[in-house]
Design a protein around this motif. Structure first.
Motif, PDB file in Angstrom:
ATOM      1  N   ARG A   1       0.831  -1.205   0.000  1.00  0.00           N
ATOM      2  CA  ARG A   1       0.000   0.000   0.000  1.00  0.00           C
ATOM      3  C   ARG A   1       0.870   1.261   0.000  1.00  0.00           C
ATOM      4  NH1 ARG A   1      -5.307   0.967   0.974  1.00  0.00           N
ATOM      5  NH2 ARG A   1      -5.466  -1.095   0.025  1.00  0.00           N
ATOM      6  N   ILE A   2       1.985   1.244   0.722  1.00  0.00           N
ATOM      7  CA  ILE A   2       2.890   2.400   0.717  1.00  0.00           C
ATOM      8  C   ILE A   2       3.431   2.630  -0.684  1.00  0.00           C
ATOM      9  CG2 ILE A   2       5.119   3.271   1.548  1.00  0.00           C
ATOM     10  CD1 ILE A   2       4.544   1.846   4.201  1.00  0.00           C
ATOM     11  N   ARG A   3       3.857   1.567  -1.353  1.00  0.00           N
ATOM     12  CA  ARG A   3       4.376   1.706  -2.712  1.00  0.00           C
ATOM     13  C   ARG A   3       3.307   2.248  -3.650  1.00  0.00           C
ATOM     14  NH1 ARG A   3       6.101  -3.555  -6.083  1.00  0.00           N
ATOM     15  NH2 ARG A   3       3.892  -3.962  -5.689  1.00  0.00           N
ATOM     16  N   GLU A   4       2.092   1.750  -3.518  1.00  0.00           N
ATOM     17  CA  GLU A   4       0.997   2.212  -4.371  1.00  0.00           C
ATOM     18  C   GLU A   4       0.714   3.697  -4.145  1.00  0.00           C
ATOM     19  OE1 GLU A   4      -3.707   1.089  -5.220  1.00  0.00           O
ATOM     20  OE2 GLU A   4      -2.523  -0.034  -3.757  1.00  0.00           O
ATOM     21  N   ASN A   5       0.713   4.113  -2.876  1.00  0.00           N
ATOM     22  CA  ASN A   5       0.442   5.517  -2.576  1.00  0.00           C
ATOM     23  C   ASN A   5       1.597   6.422  -2.992  1.00  0.00           C
ATOM     24  OD1 ASN A   5      -2.124   5.109  -1.550  1.00  0.00           O
ATOM     25  ND2 ASN A   5      -1.430   4.872   0.563  1.00  0.00           N
ATOM     26  N   PHE A   6       2.813   5.938  -2.902  1.00  0.00           N
ATOM     27  CA  PHE A   6       3.955   6.729  -3.380  1.00  0.00           C
ATOM     28  C   PHE A   6       3.793   7.066  -4.857  1.00  0.00           C
ATOM     29  CE2 PHE A   6       7.262   5.490   0.006  1.00  0.00           C
ATOM     30  CZ  PHE A   6       7.270   6.781   0.514  1.00  0.00           C
ATOM     31  N   ARG A   7       3.219   6.147  -5.603  1.00  0.00           N
ATOM     32  CA  ARG A   7       3.088   6.336  -7.044  1.00  0.00           C
ATOM     33  C   ARG A   7       1.850   7.140  -7.427  1.00  0.00           C
ATOM     34  NH1 ARG A   7       4.568   0.181  -9.166  1.00  0.00           N
ATOM     35  NH2 ARG A   7       6.789   0.237  -8.612  1.00  0.00           N
ATOM     36  N   LYS A   8       0.792   7.099  -6.602  1.00  0.00           N
ATOM     37  CA  LYS A   8      -0.479   7.685  -7.024  1.00  0.00           C
ATOM     38  C   LYS A   8      -0.875   8.954  -6.281  1.00  0.00           C
ATOM     39  CE  LYS A   8      -2.516   3.373  -8.721  1.00  0.00           C
ATOM     40  NZ  LYS A   8      -3.664   2.442  -8.643  1.00  0.00           N
ATOM     41  N   VAL A   9      -0.398   9.110  -5.037  1.00  0.00           N
ATOM     42  CA  VAL A   9      -0.799  10.277  -4.247  1.00  0.00           C
ATOM     43  C   VAL A   9       0.160  11.428  -4.509  1.00  0.00           C
ATOM     44  CG1 VAL A   9      -1.151  11.180  -1.930  1.00  0.00           C
ATOM     45  CG2 VAL A   9      -1.858   8.842  -2.471  1.00  0.00           C
ATOM     46  N   ARG A  10      -0.379  12.576  -4.819  1.00  0.00           N
ATOM     47  CA  ARG A  10       0.460  13.737  -5.163  1.00  0.00           C
ATOM     48  C   ARG A  10       0.914  14.482  -3.911  1.00  0.00           C
ATOM     49  NH1 ARG A  10      -2.711  16.260 -10.434  1.00  0.00           N
ATOM     50  NH2 ARG A  10      -2.322  14.478 -11.839  1.00  0.00           N
ATOM     51  N   ILE A  11       1.720  13.811  -3.129  1.00  0.00           N
ATOM     52  CA  ILE A  11       2.308  14.406  -1.927  1.00  0.00           C
ATOM     53  C   ILE A  11       3.770  13.973  -1.895  1.00  0.00           C
ATOM     54  CG2 ILE A  11       2.346  14.399   0.603  1.00  0.00           C
ATOM     55  CD1 ILE A  11      -0.607  14.031   0.633  1.00  0.00           C
ATOM     56  N   ASP A  12       4.639  14.888  -1.548  1.00  0.00           N
ATOM     57  CA  ASP A  12       6.062  14.564  -1.478  1.00  0.00           C
ATOM     58  C   ASP A  12       6.517  14.201  -0.074  1.00  0.00           C
ATOM     59  OD1 ASP A  12       6.469  14.973  -4.192  1.00  0.00           O
ATOM     60  OD2 ASP A  12       6.766  17.132  -3.933  1.00  0.00           O
ATOM     61  N   ASP A  13       5.615  14.328   0.906  1.00  0.00           N
ATOM     62  CA  ASP A  13       5.964  14.033   2.295  1.00  0.00           C
ATOM     63  C   ASP A  13       5.906  12.521   2.535  1.00  0.00           C
ATOM     64  OD1 ASP A  13       6.278  13.820   5.008  1.00  0.00           O
ATOM     65  OD2 ASP A  13       4.931  15.471   5.511  1.00  0.00           O
ATOM     66  N   THR A  14       7.073  11.908   2.717  1.00  0.00           N
ATOM     67  CA  THR A  14       7.148  10.460   2.901  1.00  0.00           C
ATOM     68  C   THR A  14       6.375  10.009   4.128  1.00  0.00           C
ATOM     69  OG1 THR A  14       9.308  10.338   1.816  1.00  0.00           O
ATOM     70  CG2 THR A  14       8.714   8.516   3.290  1.00  0.00           C
ATOM     71  N   ILE A  15       6.540  10.705   5.246  1.00  0.00           N
ATOM     72  CA  ILE A  15       5.883  10.316   6.487  1.00  0.00           C
ATOM     73  C   ILE A  15       4.368  10.398   6.349  1.00  0.00           C
ATOM     74  CG2 ILE A  15       5.544  10.956   8.915  1.00  0.00           C
ATOM     75  CD1 ILE A  15       8.464  11.772   9.015  1.00  0.00           C
ATOM     76  N   GLU A  16       3.875  11.424   5.664  1.00  0.00           N
ATOM     77  CA  GLU A  16       2.436  11.569   5.472  1.00  0.00           C
ATOM     78  C   GLU A  16       1.878  10.423   4.621  1.00  0.00           C
ATOM     79  OE1 GLU A  16      -1.401  13.109   5.804  1.00  0.00           O
ATOM     80  OE2 GLU A  16       0.435  13.498   6.941  1.00  0.00           O
ATOM     81  N   ILE A  17       2.604  10.038   3.585  1.00  0.00           N
ATOM     82  CA  ILE A  17       2.150   8.938   2.736  1.00  0.00           C
ATOM     83  C   ILE A  17       2.124   7.628   3.526  1.00  0.00           C
ATOM     84  CG2 ILE A  17       2.752   7.512   0.736  1.00  0.00           C
ATOM     85  CD1 ILE A  17       3.748  10.020  -0.642  1.00  0.00           C
ATOM     86  N   ILE A  18       3.111   7.406   4.362  1.00  0.00           N
ATOM     87  CA  ILE A  18       3.139   6.194   5.181  1.00  0.00           C
ATOM     88  C   ILE A  18       1.990   6.202   6.181  1.00  0.00           C
ATOM     89  CG2 ILE A  18       4.448   4.989   6.977  1.00  0.00           C
ATOM     90  CD1 ILE A  18       6.975   5.623   5.427  1.00  0.00           C
ATOM     91  N   ASN A  19       1.696   7.369   6.776  1.00  0.00           N
ATOM     92  CA  ASN A  19       0.548   7.466   7.685  1.00  0.00           C
ATOM     93  C   ASN A  19      -0.760   7.149   6.970  1.00  0.00           C
ATOM     94  OD1 ASN A  19       1.863   8.133  10.106  1.00  0.00           O
ATOM     95  ND2 ASN A  19       1.941  10.306   9.576  1.00  0.00           N
ATOM     96  N   ILE A  20      -0.908   7.664   5.756  1.00  0.00           N
ATOM     97  CA  ILE A  20      -2.111   7.384   4.974  1.00  0.00           C
ATOM     98  C   ILE A  20      -2.225   5.884   4.689  1.00  0.00           C
ATOM     99  CG2 ILE A  20      -3.189   7.701   2.710  1.00  0.00           C
ATOM    100  CD1 ILE A  20      -2.019  10.545   2.709  1.00  0.00           C
ATOM    101  N   SER A  21      -1.118   5.271   4.313  1.00  0.00           N
ATOM    102  CA  SER A  21      -1.114   3.845   3.979  1.00  0.00           C
ATOM    103  C   SER A  21      -1.447   2.991   5.196  1.00  0.00           C
ATOM    104  CB  SER A  21       0.261   3.457   3.420  1.00  0.00           C
ATOM    105  OG  SER A  21       0.598   4.244   2.302  1.00  0.00           O
TER     106      SER A  21
END
Length: 315
Positions: A213-233
């Motif tokens: 899920r983290i990898r998928e969100n890194f590719r699809k979510v337009r946010i550059d904040d790594t920690i925020e993407i991991i929290n979302i995932s």
């Protein structure tokens, strides 16, 4: 395009990652110290020796049985209830090469029948010390091989930072589970080893789901904040993680309570492992990946320019 969760709906798991990493490090240190000082209470499978299961027509007095065995020359015998108050298990370290398990069993039964004439031998088992050492060595190699294979798989499937995080999280689960067995003095036998291998598989499954899920969100979510993407995932996979853990725990609690003494250690190890594995999937693996500098660029596939593309754009 994937819809981004609203900020208020996202749980900030990583805000306490330093605290959880310190807590995990403390548990690992305590576990290693306990295993170095107290060691593990290896069962008959690893130490070798003789085990005799004895049945009674009434509730057995452990102290009375132990006293009778001591007076008959079995002072080192380990006596414990086995499943019910009318059954006991007597374990004895290996004797001389000329002393067979049948001889030991008969001598022990003679001693027990001095205080409980109606006692009956249910079963007797013998494991040689060399076999126990081989099982101990092979068990350790099995866990090490599993971790190495997982490291290679996750590195090829995702990214090396996720692989390191996943393997360290699995090592974290194994060490803490074994450490609790050492601290509590619980018997560590082949069923417990099997449970630890099962914990590795269970924890890895959770870690793979989160990493995907983290990898998928890194590719699809337009946010550059790594920690925020991991929290979302982590928030998106939380329901699945909790449902899996709770349904597993229901079965394990039933096995722990009603499964009997034979699988008591197995159920105990899995109960500990499921708790620790769920925790490590959320905090340990992701926190280690962040510490190693995982970023969006690491998981976005590089676009390869097709040959002749520059001519297609010419007027």
């Amino acid at each position: 395009m994937m819809q981004l969760l609203r900020v208020k709906d996202t749980i900030d798991f990583m805000s306490i990652r330093k605290l959880t990493m310190a807590f995990s490090a403390l548990l690992i240190v305590i576990s290693i110290i306990s295993m170095a000082v107290r060691g593990l209470n290896f069962g008959l499978d690893f130490t070798g020796g003789t085990a005799v299961e004895v049945g009674f027509s009434q509730a057995a007095d452990i102290d009375k049985v132990r006293g009778s065995l001591e007076s008959s020359g079995f002072a080192d015998a380990s006596v414990q209830l086995f499943g019910s108050s009318q059954e006991i298990l007597v374990r004895l370290a290996p004797r001389g090469a000329d002393v067979t398990a049948v001889m030991i069993g008969n001598d022990m039964m003679t001693a027990i029948q001095q205080v409980y004439p109606d006692a009956q031998m249910r079963r007797i088992e013998f494991v040689g010390p060399s076999v126990g050492e081989d099982l101990k060595e092979q068990g350790g190699l099995a866990m090490l091989t599993a971790l190495i294979c997982i490291l290679i798989y996750v590195a090829m499937r995702f990214e090396w930072r996720f692989a390191v995080g996943a393997v360290l999280a699995l090592g974290h689960d194994v060490i803490i589970t074994m450490g609790l067995f050492s601290i509590l003095g619980l018997e560590f036998d082949l069923t417990v080893l099997a449970a630890i291998l099962a914990v590795i598989g269970y924890s890895l499954n959770d870690t793979i789901v989160v990493s995907d899920r983290i990898r998928e969100n890194f590719r699809k979510v337009r946010i550059d904040d790594t920690i925020e993407i991991i929290n979302i995932s982590l928030t998106q996979t939380l329901n699945r993680t909790l449902m899996t853990s709770m349904t597993t725990l229901v079965v394990l609690v039933a096995l722990f309570i009603w499964g009997g003494q034979i699988i008591h250690g197995f159920a105990t190890a899995l109960l500990i492992g499921v708790f620790i594995g769920t925790y490590s999937s959320v905090y340990v693996a992701s926190s280690i990946a962040i510490s190693l500098g995982i970023s969006k660029e690491d998981l976005i596939p590089v676009e390869v320019e097709k040959e002749g593309a520059e001519f297609d754009n010419m007027p």
